[in-house]
Scaffold this motif. Structure first.
Motif, PDB file in Angstrom:
ATOM      1  N   SER A  27       0.827  -1.205   0.000  1.00 40.97           N
ATOM      2  CA  SER A  27       0.000   0.000   0.000  1.00 40.97           C
ATOM      3  C   SER A  27       0.865   1.260   0.000  1.00 40.97           C
ATOM      4  O   SER A  27       0.549   2.227  -0.694  1.00 40.97           O
TER       5      SER A  27
ATOM      6  N   GLU B  26       0.541   3.838  -3.184  1.00 36.17           N
ATOM      7  CA  GLU B  26       0.011   5.184  -2.909  1.00 36.17           C
ATOM      8  C   GLU B  26       0.605   6.246  -3.818  1.00 36.17           C
ATOM      9  O   GLU B  26      -0.071   7.209  -4.169  1.00 36.17           O
TER      10      GLU B  26
ATOM     11  N   GLU C 151      -4.481   6.538  -7.531  1.00 37.02           N
ATOM     12  CA  GLU C 151      -5.329   7.405  -6.722  1.00 37.02           C
ATOM     13  C   GLU C 151      -6.375   6.560  -5.992  1.00 37.02           C
ATOM     14  O   GLU C 151      -6.649   5.433  -6.373  1.00 37.02           O
ATOM     15  N   GLN C 152      -6.941   7.135  -4.956  1.00 42.02           N
ATOM     16  CA  GLN C 152      -8.054   6.538  -4.207  1.00 42.02           C
ATOM     17  C   GLN C 152      -7.778   5.094  -3.794  1.00 42.02           C
ATOM     18  O   GLN C 152      -8.643   4.221  -3.901  1.00 42.02           O
ATOM     19  N   LEU C 153      -6.589   4.839  -3.302  1.00 39.93           N
ATOM     20  CA  LEU C 153      -6.208   3.484  -2.911  1.00 39.93           C
ATOM     21  C   LEU C 153      -6.991   3.027  -1.691  1.00 39.93           C
ATOM     22  O   LEU C 153      -7.041   3.718  -0.679  1.00 39.93           O
ATOM     23  N   GLN C 154      -7.618   1.882  -1.817  1.00 35.48           N
ATOM     24  CA  GLN C 154      -8.317   1.219  -0.720  1.00 35.48           C
ATOM     25  C   GLN C 154      -7.729  -0.185  -0.614  1.00 35.48           C
ATOM     26  O   GLN C 154      -8.165  -1.096  -1.318  1.00 35.48           O
TER      27      GLN C 154
ATOM     28  N   THR D 198      -9.021  -1.801  -4.043  1.00 33.61           N
ATOM     29  CA  THR D 198      -9.332  -1.046  -5.246  1.00 33.61           C
ATOM     30  C   THR D 198      -8.522   0.240  -5.269  1.00 33.61           C
ATOM     31  O   THR D 198      -7.975   0.671  -4.250  1.00 33.61           O
ATOM     32  N   ALA D 199      -8.482   0.841  -6.422  1.00 32.78           N
ATOM     33  CA  ALA D 199      -7.842   2.139  -6.613  1.00 32.78           C
ATOM     34  C   ALA D 199      -8.335   2.672  -7.946  1.00 32.78           C
ATOM     35  O   ALA D 199      -9.178   2.055  -8.604  1.00 32.78           O
ATOM     36  N   SER D 200      -7.799   3.817  -8.348  1.00 34.19           N
ATOM     37  CA  SER D 200      -8.071   4.316  -9.688  1.00 34.19           C
ATOM     38  C   SER D 200      -6.772   4.834 -10.288  1.00 34.19           C
ATOM     39  O   SER D 200      -5.842   5.192  -9.575  1.00 34.19           O
TER      40      SER D 200
ATOM     41  N   ASN E 143      -8.547   8.016 -13.864  1.00 33.78           N
ATOM     42  CA  ASN E 143     -10.007   7.923 -13.719  1.00 33.78           C
ATOM     43  C   ASN E 143     -10.582   6.570 -14.107  1.00 33.78           C
ATOM     44  O   ASN E 143     -11.777   6.454 -14.373  1.00 33.78           O
TER      45      ASN E 143
ATOM     46  N   HIS F 151     -11.108   2.524 -12.907  1.00 34.19           N
ATOM     47  CA  HIS F 151     -11.139   1.655 -11.724  1.00 34.19           C
ATOM     48  C   HIS F 151     -10.084   0.549 -11.833  1.00 34.19           C
ATOM     49  O   HIS F 151      -9.891  -0.031 -12.901  1.00 34.19           O
TER      50      HIS F 151
END
Length: 124
Positions: free
Chosen positions: A17, A21, A25-28, A41-43, A46, A48
């Motif tokens: 992670s 990072e 983007e939007q790393l989960q 998930t991440a993006s 833009n 997925h």
């Protein structure tokens, strides 16, 4: 959908992670315990991304990381492996070329990236 697949030796909790990072983007992704399968998930641009970590791949010491999405941060498994090697400083392995599920493996050689450099090797 595209995918990238690399194998990380002796994966330590939290390291994937921290590396991802700075590349997505939007790393989960909760990789605080890497003993069982982890999905996240991440993006990227833009699009997925699905992220999966499979521990104990090819024996007990490697964890398989698979990234899947419409666009990916790297254009090949080897480019992804190079980025992972720089960030994680542990042995990384990946396939030498494109392979699809169900196709025979033409060559048993894999890229190994470690302190000795980049080499094509037999997995064992």
């Amino acid at each position: 959908m595209q995918d990238l697949e690399i194998y990380i030796r002796d994966l330590e909790a939290g390291t994937v992670s921290r590396w991802l990072e700075s590349n997505v983007e939007q790393l989960q992704l909760d990789d605080s315990d890497v003993a069982s399968v982890i999905k996240g998930t991440a993006s990227f641009n833009n699009e997925h991304l699905n992220i999966t970590l499979y521990p104990r791949a090819f024996g007990k010491r490697f964890t398989c990381l698979i990234l899947e999405g419409g666009q990916l941060p790297w254009d090949s498994d080897l480019a992804c492996a190079r980025s992972a090697w720089k960030a994680l400083e542990t042995e990384i392995r990946c396939s030498p070329g494109a392979w699809k599920e169900g196709e025979p493996i033409a060559d048993e050689k894999w890229w190994r990236l470690d302190s000795r450099g980049e080499q094509l090797v037999v997995w064992n």
